[in-house]
Design an enzyme around this catalytic site. Structure first.
Site, PDB file in Angstrom:
ATOM      1  N   ASP A  52      32.719  58.407  48.751  1.00 55.47           N
ATOM      2  CA  ASP A  52      32.227  57.103  49.211  1.00 55.47           C
ATOM      3  C   ASP A  52      33.297  56.033  49.073  1.00 55.47           C
ATOM      4  O   ASP A  52      33.410  55.144  49.908  1.00 55.47           O
ATOM      5  CB  ASP A  52      30.994  56.686  48.396  1.00 55.47           C
ATOM      6  CG  ASP A  52      29.796  57.544  48.735  1.00 55.47           C
ATOM      7  OD1 ASP A  52      29.706  58.003  49.885  1.00 55.47           O
ATOM      8  OD2 ASP A  52      28.969  57.774  47.835  1.00 55.47           O
ATOM      9  N   GLY A  53      34.088  56.127  47.998  1.00 55.94           N
ATOM     10  CA  GLY A  53      35.141  55.146  47.773  1.00 55.94           C
ATOM     11  C   GLY A  53      36.131  55.154  48.931  1.00 55.94           C
ATOM     12  O   GLY A  53      36.494  54.100  49.448  1.00 55.94           O
ATOM     13  N   ARG A  57      36.901  52.119  51.545  1.00 54.05           N
ATOM     14  CA  ARG A  57      38.264  51.592  51.666  1.00 54.05           C
ATOM     15  C   ARG A  57      38.782  51.733  53.095  1.00 54.05           C
ATOM     16  O   ARG A  57      39.483  50.859  53.593  1.00 54.05           O
ATOM     17  CB  ARG A  57      39.196  52.268  50.662  1.00 54.05           C
ATOM     18  CG  ARG A  57      39.065  51.649  49.249  1.00 54.05           C
ATOM     19  CD  ARG A  57      40.044  52.221  48.270  1.00 54.05           C
ATOM     20  NE  ARG A  57      39.705  53.583  47.862  1.00 54.05           N
ATOM     21  CZ  ARG A  57      38.797  53.879  46.923  1.00 54.05           C
ATOM     22  NH1 ARG A  57      38.138  52.920  46.298  1.00 54.05           N
ATOM     23  NH2 ARG A  57      38.541  55.133  46.601  1.00 54.05           N
ATOM     24  N   ASN A 125      28.566  47.691  50.663  1.00 47.27           N
ATOM     25  CA  ASN A 125      27.543  47.942  49.640  1.00 47.27           C
ATOM     26  C   ASN A 125      27.031  46.638  49.051  1.00 47.27           C
ATOM     27  O   ASN A 125      25.844  46.384  49.029  1.00 47.27           O
ATOM     28  CB  ASN A 125      28.125  48.747  48.472  1.00 47.27           C
ATOM     29  CG  ASN A 125      28.149  50.243  48.729  1.00 47.27           C
ATOM     30  OD1 ASN A 125      27.407  50.746  49.571  1.00 47.27           O
ATOM     31  ND2 ASN A 125      28.995  50.945  48.001  1.00 47.27           N
ATOM     32  N   GLU A 126      27.966  45.873  48.515  1.00 46.61           N
ATOM     33  CA  GLU A 126      27.556  44.653  47.813  1.00 46.61           C
ATOM     34  C   GLU A 126      28.747  43.747  47.552  1.00 46.61           C
ATOM     35  O   GLU A 126      29.899  44.175  47.626  1.00 46.61           O
ATOM     36  CB  GLU A 126      26.883  44.979  46.463  1.00 46.61           C
ATOM     37  CG  GLU A 126      27.767  45.344  45.303  1.00 46.61           C
ATOM     38  CD  GLU A 126      28.440  46.696  45.381  1.00 46.61           C
ATOM     39  OE1 GLU A 126      29.680  46.694  45.469  1.00 46.61           O
ATOM     40  OE2 GLU A 126      27.782  47.735  45.370  1.00 46.61           O
ATOM     41  N   ASN A 168      23.827  48.465  42.700  1.00 43.61           N
ATOM     42  CA  ASN A 168      22.495  47.854  42.647  1.00 43.61           C
ATOM     43  C   ASN A 168      21.474  48.737  41.934  1.00 43.61           C
ATOM     44  O   ASN A 168      20.694  48.264  41.115  1.00 43.61           O
ATOM     45  CB  ASN A 168      22.053  47.556  44.092  1.00 43.61           C
ATOM     46  CG  ASN A 168      20.627  47.075  44.182  1.00 43.61           C
ATOM     47  OD1 ASN A 168      20.299  45.982  43.762  1.00 43.61           O
ATOM     48  ND2 ASN A 168      19.754  47.930  44.703  1.00 43.61           N
ATOM     49  N   SER A 170      22.101  51.176  39.792  1.00 49.83           N
ATOM     50  CA  SER A 170      22.477  51.361  38.377  1.00 49.83           C
ATOM     51  C   SER A 170      21.993  50.213  37.502  1.00 49.83           C
ATOM     52  O   SER A 170      21.791  50.388  36.311  1.00 49.83           O
ATOM     53  CB  SER A 170      23.996  51.445  38.226  1.00 49.83           C
ATOM     54  OG  SER A 170      24.530  52.427  39.048  1.00 49.83           O
ATOM     55  N   ALA A 189      22.367  41.712  33.598  1.00 46.01           N
ATOM     56  CA  ALA A 189      22.084  41.270  32.226  1.00 46.01           C
ATOM     57  C   ALA A 189      21.612  39.815  32.147  1.00 46.01           C
ATOM     58  O   ALA A 189      22.280  38.967  31.544  1.00 46.01           O
ATOM     59  CB  ALA A 189      23.307  41.499  31.330  1.00 46.01           C
TER      60      ALA A 189
HETATM   61  P1  NAP Z   1      33.430  54.410  41.942  1.00 47.65           P
HETATM   62  O1  NAP Z   1      33.521  53.742  40.614  1.00 47.65           O
HETATM   63  O2  NAP Z   1      34.001  55.756  42.082  1.00 47.65           O
HETATM   64  O3  NAP Z   1      31.903  54.420  42.442  1.00 47.65           O
HETATM   65  C1  NAP Z   1      30.846  54.706  41.619  1.00 47.65           C
HETATM   66  C2  NAP Z   1      29.922  55.690  42.289  1.00 47.65           C
HETATM   67  O4  NAP Z   1      29.183  55.033  43.349  1.00 47.65           O
HETATM   68  C3  NAP Z   1      30.631  56.896  42.946  1.00 47.65           C
HETATM   69  O5  NAP Z   1      29.978  58.074  42.561  1.00 47.65           O
HETATM   70  C4  NAP Z   1      30.469  56.614  44.439  1.00 47.65           C
HETATM   71  O6  NAP Z   1      30.452  57.816  45.229  1.00 47.65           O
HETATM   72  C5  NAP Z   1      29.109  55.948  44.443  1.00 47.65           C
HETATM   73  N1  NAP Z   1      28.726  55.183  45.640  1.00 47.65           N
HETATM   74  C6  NAP Z   1      29.481  54.357  46.420  1.00 47.65           C
HETATM   75  N2  NAP Z   1      28.739  53.843  47.408  1.00 47.65           N
HETATM   76  C7  NAP Z   1      27.478  54.348  47.271  1.00 47.65           C
HETATM   77  C8  NAP Z   1      26.267  54.175  47.985  1.00 47.65           C
HETATM   78  N3  NAP Z   1      26.158  53.366  49.059  1.00 47.65           N
HETATM   79  N4  NAP Z   1      25.157  54.839  47.540  1.00 47.65           N
HETATM   80  C9  NAP Z   1      25.224  55.635  46.456  1.00 47.65           C
HETATM   81  N5  NAP Z   1      26.340  55.825  45.734  1.00 47.65           N
HETATM   82  C10 NAP Z   1      27.460  55.188  46.137  1.00 47.65           C
HETATM   83  O7  NAP Z   1      34.073  53.401  42.998  1.00 47.65           O
HETATM   84  P2  NAP Z   1      34.221  53.621  44.566  1.00 47.65           P
HETATM   85  O8  NAP Z   1      34.105  55.063  44.907  1.00 47.65           O
HETATM   86  O9  NAP Z   1      35.419  52.847  44.968  1.00 47.65           O
HETATM   87  O10 NAP Z   1      32.901  52.898  45.163  1.00 47.65           O
HETATM   88  C11 NAP Z   1      32.751  51.507  45.118  1.00 47.65           C
HETATM   89  C12 NAP Z   1      31.313  51.236  44.747  1.00 47.65           C
HETATM   90  O11 NAP Z   1      31.086  51.655  43.410  1.00 47.65           O
HETATM   91  C13 NAP Z   1      30.921  49.782  44.733  1.00 47.65           C
HETATM   92  O12 NAP Z   1      30.584  49.313  46.009  1.00 47.65           O
HETATM   93  C14 NAP Z   1      29.744  49.789  43.768  1.00 47.65           C
HETATM   94  O13 NAP Z   1      28.504  49.894  44.470  1.00 47.65           O
HETATM   95  C15 NAP Z   1      29.915  51.050  42.953  1.00 47.65           C
HETATM   96  N6  NAP Z   1      30.007  50.711  41.522  1.00 47.65           N
HETATM   97  C16 NAP Z   1      28.995  51.118  40.723  1.00 47.65           C
HETATM   98  C17 NAP Z   1      28.981  50.768  39.386  1.00 47.65           C
HETATM   99  C18 NAP Z   1      27.839  51.210  38.553  1.00 47.65           C
HETATM  100  O14 NAP Z   1      26.987  51.945  39.077  1.00 47.65           O
HETATM  101  N7  NAP Z   1      27.743  50.800  37.307  1.00 47.65           N
HETATM  102  C19 NAP Z   1      30.002  49.984  38.852  1.00 47.65           C
HETATM  103  C20 NAP Z   1      31.031  49.587  39.687  1.00 47.65           C
HETATM  104  C21 NAP Z   1      31.019  49.946  41.040  1.00 47.65           C
HETATM  105  P3  NAP Z   1      31.761  58.801  45.334  1.00 47.65           P
HETATM  106  O15 NAP Z   1      31.727  59.579  44.064  1.00 47.65           O
HETATM  107  O16 NAP Z   1      31.492  59.671  46.522  1.00 47.65           O
HETATM  108  O17 NAP Z   1      32.967  57.918  45.493  1.00 47.65           O
HETATM  109 MN    MN Z   2      34.571  56.970  44.061  1.00 50.67          MN
END
Ligand code: NAP
Ligand code: MN
Length: 268
Positions: A52-53, A57, A125-126, A168, A170, A189
């Site tokens: 997804d990342g 990107r 996403n957000e 969102n 999480s 929080a």
């Molecule tokens: P990452 O830290 O690797 O992403 C965290 C997880 O979110 C990964 O497993 C990613 O999938 C998954 N993800 C991304 N978009 C999603 C969606 N629309 N629905 C369900 N899961 C999704 O960072 P990244 O891969 O660059 O992704 C960026 C996204 O990470 C941000 O947009 C944000 O939503 C999310 N994020 C989540 C948290 C949290 O949950 N605490 C914190 C920071 C950011 P893949 O494993 O396939 O990459």
């Molecule tokens: Mn990722």
């Protein structure tokens, strides 16, 4: 077949993605497609190999293109990615016969204004608004210029329906069926004491709503804005205005592909 058809292949730098890209390229060339070495704006399709990342990107780095995009999952979760690497031939068959549909999604746009100028940020996403240096952030939140909250806490997320399953989810936000085009404001929080009181659940607004955020600077005057994981720090923000953008991203989905099947497969 028209031999001028171009496909952009974008891949993450893992060996798995590299090998998958190599195989895909060979197959597409043998079918008469042209594969551009650089990102071609005239391409009929973008194939993104990664997680997804990488998917997010690819769209950010190429300025939110209107070319349809599909992902092959070599990453971890793969909520955006539609195809597994062992299904490439199956996918190509479906693609050539037109056995797919396009889901249109709109990113959220945030107009970040300081006293001097305004800058735009886009989130598929957000967009997260967070305090800097781990201090409590105080924000006045308005919808259509009606003050709805004086928020105090770590920050807020403005999530799209597509992003509802990401950050969102999480932090306790609701999973929204992407057929419902809405924006979700989710607190990070939130403080609820006699000193500060604010909402503890998400607020969901329709696609034509404008959400305005005015920071109150008690401690630091710097705020961190995170669009799909890309972080920027701003000083002296006077207002951030969020709405659904007019940009249309076209996600290619195979017929029979369904949001809830995917949600169950990825989450339960
Ligand atoms: P990452 O830290 O690797 O992403 C965290 C997880 O979110 C990964 O497993 C990613 O999938 C998954 N993800 C991304 N978009 C999603 C969606 N629309 N629905 C369900 N899961 C999704 O960072 P990244 O891969 O660059 O992704 C960026 C996204 O990470 C941000 O947009 C944000 O939503 C999310 N994020 C989540 C948290 C949290 O949950 N605490 C914190 C920071 C950011 P893949 O494993 O396939 O990459
Ligand atoms: Mn990722």
């Amino acid at each position: 077949m028209d031999t001028s058809r171009i496909i952009n292949i974008v891949y993450s730098d893992s060996n798995f993605s590299l090998n998958t890209a190599k195989y895909l390229k060979e197959r597409l060339i043998s079918l008469g497609y042209k594969i551009s070495d650089t990102f071609d704006q005239n391409a009929e399709l973008i194939i993104c190999i990664g997680g997804d990342g990488s998917f997010l990107r690819t769209l950010h780095h190429n300025n939110f293109p209107s070319i349809p995009i599909v992902g092959i999952n070599t990453g971890h979760l793969g909520f955006f990615t539609e195809i597994n690497p062992n299904e490439i031939d199956y996918f190509l068959e479906k693609y050539i016969t037109g056995d797919y549909y396009i889901e249109i999604i709109n990113p959220v746009i945030g107009e970040i204004c300081t006293r001097n100028d305004c800058i735009e940020a886009l989130g598929i996403n957000e967009i997260a608004v967070k305090g800097d240096k781990s201090r409590t952030l105080h924000l006045d939140i308005s919808v259509e210029d009606h003050l709805i909250q004086r928020f105090s806490g770590d920050g807020i997320l403005i999530s799209t329906s597509t992003g509802s399953t990401a950050y969102n989810y999480s932090v306790g936000g609701a999973i929204v069926d992407p057929r419902l085009n809405a924006l979700q404001v989710t607190p990070l929080a939130p403080i609820n004491t006699n000193a500060y009181r604010c909402f503890t659940s998400s607020v969901i607004v329709p696609s034509d709503a404008t959400i305005k955020v005015h920071p109150e600077y008690h401690f630091e005057d710097s705020i961190v804005i995170v669009s799909d994981g890309l972080e920027h720090r701003y000083f002296g923000i006077s207002e951030i205005s969020f709405r659904m953008s007019d940009i249309k991203l076209k996600l290619l989905k195979l017929k029979g592909s369904n949001f809830w099947t995917k949600a169950i497969e990825k989450f339960l």
